[in-house]
Design an enzyme around this catalytic site. Sequence first.
Site, PDB file in Angstrom:
ATOM      1  N   LEU A  56       0.942  -1.113  -0.119  1.00  0.00           N
ATOM      2  CA  LEU A  56      -0.049  -0.090  -0.027  1.00  0.00           C
ATOM      3  C   LEU A  56       1.012   1.236  -0.132  1.00  0.00           C
ATOM      4  O   LEU A  56       2.040   1.143   0.779  1.00  0.00           O
ATOM      5  CB  LEU A  56      -0.885   0.120   1.275  1.00  0.00           C
ATOM      6  CG  LEU A  56      -1.853  -0.920   1.268  1.00  0.00           C
ATOM      7  CD1 LEU A  56      -2.597  -0.786   2.865  1.00  0.00           C
ATOM      8  CD2 LEU A  56      -3.171  -0.969   0.315  1.00  0.00           C
ATOM      9  N   ASP A  57       0.588   2.259  -0.835  1.00  0.00           N
ATOM     10  CA  ASP A  57       1.421   3.472  -0.516  1.00  0.00           C
ATOM     11  C   ASP A  57       1.526   4.096   0.745  1.00  0.00           C
ATOM     12  O   ASP A  57       0.402   3.476   1.583  1.00  0.00           O
ATOM     13  CB  ASP A  57       0.538   4.831  -1.214  1.00  0.00           C
ATOM     14  CG  ASP A  57       0.185   4.263  -2.798  1.00  0.00           C
ATOM     15  OD1 ASP A  57       0.813   3.696  -3.539  1.00  0.00           O
ATOM     16  OD2 ASP A  57      -0.785   4.854  -3.373  1.00  0.00           O
ATOM     17  N   ALA A  58       2.442   4.666   1.068  1.00  0.00           N
ATOM     18  CA  ALA A  58       2.816   5.291   2.494  1.00  0.00           C
ATOM     19  C   ALA A  58       1.550   5.985   2.919  1.00  0.00           C
ATOM     20  O   ALA A  58       0.812   5.854   4.023  1.00  0.00           O
ATOM     21  CB  ALA A  58       4.079   6.178   2.540  1.00  0.00           C
TER      22      ALA A  58
ATOM     23  N   ARG B  66      -5.513   5.675  -7.128  1.00  0.00           N
ATOM     24  CA  ARG B  66      -5.173   7.316  -7.310  1.00  0.00           C
ATOM     25  C   ARG B  66      -5.196   7.548  -8.892  1.00  0.00           C
ATOM     26  O   ARG B  66      -5.712   8.689  -9.132  1.00  0.00           O
ATOM     27  CB  ARG B  66      -3.752   7.628  -6.654  1.00  0.00           C
ATOM     28  CG  ARG B  66      -3.959   7.491  -5.104  1.00  0.00           C
ATOM     29  CD  ARG B  66      -2.670   7.824  -4.395  1.00  0.00           C
ATOM     30  NE  ARG B  66      -2.537   7.056  -3.105  1.00  0.00           N
ATOM     31  CZ  ARG B  66      -2.900   7.834  -2.020  1.00  0.00           C
ATOM     32  NH1 ARG B  66      -3.423   9.085  -2.127  1.00  0.00           N
ATOM     33  NH2 ARG B  66      -3.090   7.150  -0.806  1.00  0.00           N
TER      34      ARG B  66
END
Length: 244
Positions: free
Chosen positions: A108-110, A196
């Site tokens: 997962l992205d930060a 996103r």
Amino acid sequence: MSEEQGVRLQKVMAAAGVGSRRACEVLIEKGRVSVNGQLVREQGLRVDPETDVVRVDDMRINTGTNRAYLALNKPRGMVTAMQDPEGRPTVGDLVEQRTDRVFHVGRLDAETEGLLLLTNDGELSHRLTHPSYEVPKTYLAEVIGPVARDVGRRLRAGVDLEDGPAKVDDFRLVSSSGNRVMLELVLHDGRKHIVRRLLDSVGHPVERLVRTSVGPVQLGSQRAGKIRALQPPELAALFKMVDM
Ligand code: URA
């Protein structure tokens, strides 16, 4: 596995949490247990808990004594890595005291929160992240509204991103409050920043992103930063989803 080697099936099943040894013997008697795809009827079969595949009612159980299958609610700001050269908090920090060498399944992205699976089962991890198994993941995305009625249709039909076409399997508007709109998206595409980028492409950059499920595993009310062991039915469903 030969007669002398290995561990008795009912003992392995009991250790995996199926029930008492006697209850496990009854399950075997009733023909509800298989080992490596073969129905077992006789008592006392010896198996290798690390390599043999045991199923009860076609649901695979975790017999491996060193196998760990965990769910983390990754907080925002935490990097999905075992270490970070820049010294930011990582998923690795949460598991460094463990001796079982679990690793994150995908990333997962930060800035993305939510469900991240951790395991030391390399084959399961590989399959869960391999595009051919098409494991669906659910995300809640907060965006600035209003969101036009055709956005769901466009995302379902597919949009062109710089690395090729992308689409969602499912899309719905969950709620809106003022100009904030909560969207739910289901997709099996695991490319980097995919949610996103999809929402950018329809003019709704993500303000907040939470992953709420991976296949049959739900985030539920698990608190941010907490890790829990997957329950046997969740694990059986995960194995089934990727033909293990
Ligand atoms: N899609 C994203 O954009 N970010 C994630 O972390 C996961 C899916």
